[in-house]
Scaffold this motif. Structure first.
Motif, short mmCIF file in Angstrom:
data_model
loop_
_atom_site.label_atom_id
_atom_site.label_comp_id
_atom_site.label_asym_id
_atom_site.label_seq_id
_atom_site.Cartn_x
_atom_site.Cartn_y
_atom_site.Cartn_z
N PRO A 122 0.81 -1.22 0.00
CA PRO A 122 0.00 0.00 0.00
C PRO A 122 0.84 1.27 0.00
N ASN A 123 2.01 1.24 0.63
CA ASN A 123 2.85 2.43 0.66
C ASN A 123 3.47 2.73 -0.69
N LEU A 124 3.92 1.70 -1.41
CA LEU A 124 4.47 1.94 -2.74
C LEU A 124 3.39 2.49 -3.67
N GLU A 125 2.20 1.91 -3.60
CA GLU A 125 1.11 2.38 -4.47
C GLU A 125 0.69 3.80 -4.11
N ALA A 126 0.81 4.16 -2.83
CA ALA A 126 0.46 5.53 -2.42
C ALA A 126 1.48 6.55 -2.90
N LEU A 127 2.71 6.11 -3.19
CA LEU A 127 3.73 7.02 -3.71
C LEU A 127 3.50 7.36 -5.18
N VAL A 128 2.84 6.46 -5.91
CA VAL A 128 2.72 6.61 -7.36
C VAL A 128 2.07 7.93 -7.78
N PRO A 129 0.92 8.34 -7.21
CA PRO A 129 0.31 9.59 -7.67
C PRO A 129 1.19 10.82 -7.48
N GLY A 130 2.12 10.79 -6.52
CA GLY A 130 3.01 11.92 -6.31
C GLY A 130 4.11 12.04 -7.34
N LEU A 131 4.19 11.10 -8.27
CA LEU A 131 5.23 11.13 -9.29
C LEU A 131 4.89 12.06 -10.44
N ALA A 132 3.65 12.45 -10.56
CA ALA A 132 3.22 13.26 -11.71
C ALA A 132 2.37 14.42 -11.22
N GLU A 133 2.27 15.44 -12.07
CA GLU A 133 1.42 16.57 -11.73
C GLU A 133 -0.04 16.14 -11.72
N GLU A 134 -0.88 17.01 -11.17
CA GLU A 134 -2.28 16.66 -10.91
C GLU A 134 -3.00 16.13 -12.15
N GLY A 135 -2.77 16.73 -13.30
CA GLY A 135 -3.50 16.34 -14.49
C GLY A 135 -3.07 15.01 -15.09
N ARG A 136 -1.99 14.40 -14.57
CA ARG A 136 -1.48 13.16 -15.16
C ARG A 136 -1.53 11.99 -14.16
N VAL A 137 -2.31 12.15 -13.10
CA VAL A 137 -2.43 11.08 -12.11
C VAL A 137 -3.01 9.81 -12.75
N HIS A 138 -4.01 9.97 -13.61
CA HIS A 138 -4.63 8.82 -14.24
C HIS A 138 -3.62 8.07 -15.11
N GLN A 139 -2.79 8.83 -15.84
CA GLN A 139 -1.82 8.19 -16.73
C GLN A 139 -0.74 7.45 -15.95
N VAL A 140 -0.21 8.06 -14.89
CA VAL A 140 0.84 7.39 -14.12
C VAL A 140 0.28 6.19 -13.38
N THR A 141 -0.99 6.26 -12.97
CA THR A 141 -1.63 5.10 -12.35
C THR A 141 -1.76 3.96 -13.37
N GLY A 142 -2.12 4.30 -14.59
CA GLY A 142 -2.22 3.29 -15.64
C GLY A 142 -0.88 2.65 -15.95
N LEU A 143 0.19 3.45 -15.95
CA LEU A 143 1.52 2.92 -16.21
C LEU A 143 1.90 1.87 -15.17
#
Length: 413
Positions: A122-143
């Motif tokens: 859960p901690n690694l997955e919670a770090l993922v959205p912080g890797l991209a700016e707000e408008g690209r959260v969906h894309q980085v989650t998909g990656l």
């Protein structure tokens, strides 16, 4: 492609590498443990116990260990966790023996690795959205969803190939190496700044799950339905070989093709999910889960293997659509709340896995076709019911940007 542009960022690339290697390590370890238990005991029931021991820590820590889980919400802490997993798996060949004592040691290691995994995932997955700016959260989650799915397929295939040339014990060493490389990647990422994370403090303690879910009922409903989705997976994993043998007279080759069809569907569906930003995430999730349930139920009704292949591909196609939409929604919460919700989601899915492992084999013994109908109908009805409940009783909820607690005003989120 958007995924390739994201991977040009060193932080995204580092965490992507760590995520993929950790999943591969988990798959190698899972195959090695199952083979070791069966080889030393010959008991399918004990193999089921291994799966329960592996899932139990996710349930316990997700329910009672919110403060402990939140303490590992940084790349440095995750690096130590993967280093510990590498050490434990690499040491297992020296501790294991093909007798009762060795089996008990193996069960203890499974439980320990389950605890480490419950702190890590859960901690690694919670770090993922912080890797991209707000408008690209969906894309980085998909990656990262695509990464996990490819690693799952690669890990299983690699385990099968490695077992042709190495022993089960040597496979544990390969498993430890995957965790070790992941630990190094996370350590380098931490040294270079890593991904933003939030540790609990006196001013901002780790939030409790119940008030959080009450404040965001759609999120709670979605996690609840998602938690039972493993029923469909259990039917296609455990029930499919029995169905193929009893109804079609087919064997492992056909089962492998159907498994490949699921993987192909997922690899096609993920880029679509990662680049499509729906305006109603909850409706998309419920719709995808309903399709998955109906397709699973139909597997028990059709009379041709080719139709089973199409239905398998369909389940693989819709799975990323729901998973990416839900994870992207959770990714829009503040970091501390995000970690807690990710842990709750893992608790729900592992509870569903345990239920599938314990209950579906009983149904399969009575009727292999009935197991598909039971699992698929359960998921489809719950998905439709959750959407109807949301539409009827949650119409008066405040606007998503203000009520959903993510600090954004993105339509549909």
């Amino acid at each position: 492609m958007e995924y390739l542009r994201l991977l040009r960022k060193p932080t995204v690339l580092g965490l992507w590498l760590a995520r993929g290697l950790s999943v591969i390590g988990e798959r190698l370890y899972g195959v090695a443990v199952m083979w070791s238990v069966y080889a030393s005991t010959g008991s399918a029931s004990l193999m089921g116990l291994v799966a329960v021991l592996e899932s139990a820590p996710y349930v316990v820590l997700g329910t009672l260990g919110r403060r402990l889980v939140a303490r590992f919400s940084s790349c440095r802490a995750l690096a130590w966790l993967d280093a510990a997993r590498a050490a434990v798996t690499a040491a297992l060949p020296f501790l294991w023996s093909p007798d009762t004592r060795g089996t008990c040691v193996l069960f203890a290691v499974v439980l320990l690795l389950g605890i480490l995994g419950a702190l890590f995932a859960p901690n690694l997955e919670a770090l993922v959205p912080g890797l991209a700016e707000e408008g690209r959260v969906h894309q980085v989650t998909g990656l990262f969803d695509l990464t996990a799915r490819i690693a799952l397929i690669t890990g299983r295939a690699s385990a099968g190939l490695l077992l042709l040339v190495v022993s089960r014990i040597e496979l544990f060493v390969c498993d430890g190496a995957a965790f070790a490389v992941s630990a190094v990647a996370l350590g380098l990422l931490a040294r270079n700044g890593g991904a933003p994370a939030a540790r609990p403090t006196a001013a901002r303690p780790s939030p409790r799950a119940r008030p959080l879910l009450r404040s965001h009922p759609r999120v709670g409903l979605a996690i609840g339905v998602y938690g039972l989705l493993p029923l469909c997976s259990a039917a296609t994993t455990v029930g499919m070989p029995v169905l193929l043998a009893t109804r079609y007279g087919a064997g492992a080759g056909v089962y492998g093709l159907l498994t490949a069809a699921v993987g192909v569907g997922a690899l096609i569906g993920n880029p679509l999910a990662g680049h499509w930003r729906p305006t109603g995430w909850f409706a998309v999730c419920c719709g995808a889960w309903a399709v998955d349930g109906v397709a699973t139920a139909c597997m028990g009704l059709v009379g041709r293997v080719s139709t089973l292949g199409l239905l398998s591909a369909l389940t693989g196609l819709v799975a990323p659509l729901a998973a990416v939409s839900l994870r992207a929604r959770l990714g829009r919460f503040p970091p501390a709340e995000r970690v807690r919700l990710m842990a709750v989601e893992h608790t729900a899915t592992h509870l569903g896995s345990m239920a599938g492992i314990m209950l579906l084999p009983l149904v399969i013994r009575v009727s292999p076709r009935g197991s598909f109908l039971t699992a698929g109908a359960t998921v489809a009805v719950l998905a439709a019911g959750a959407h109807a409940l949301s539409t009827r009783f949650l119409r008066t909820a405040p606007a998503p940007g203000a009520a959903e607690g993510d600090g954004t005003a993105v339509a549909g989120y």
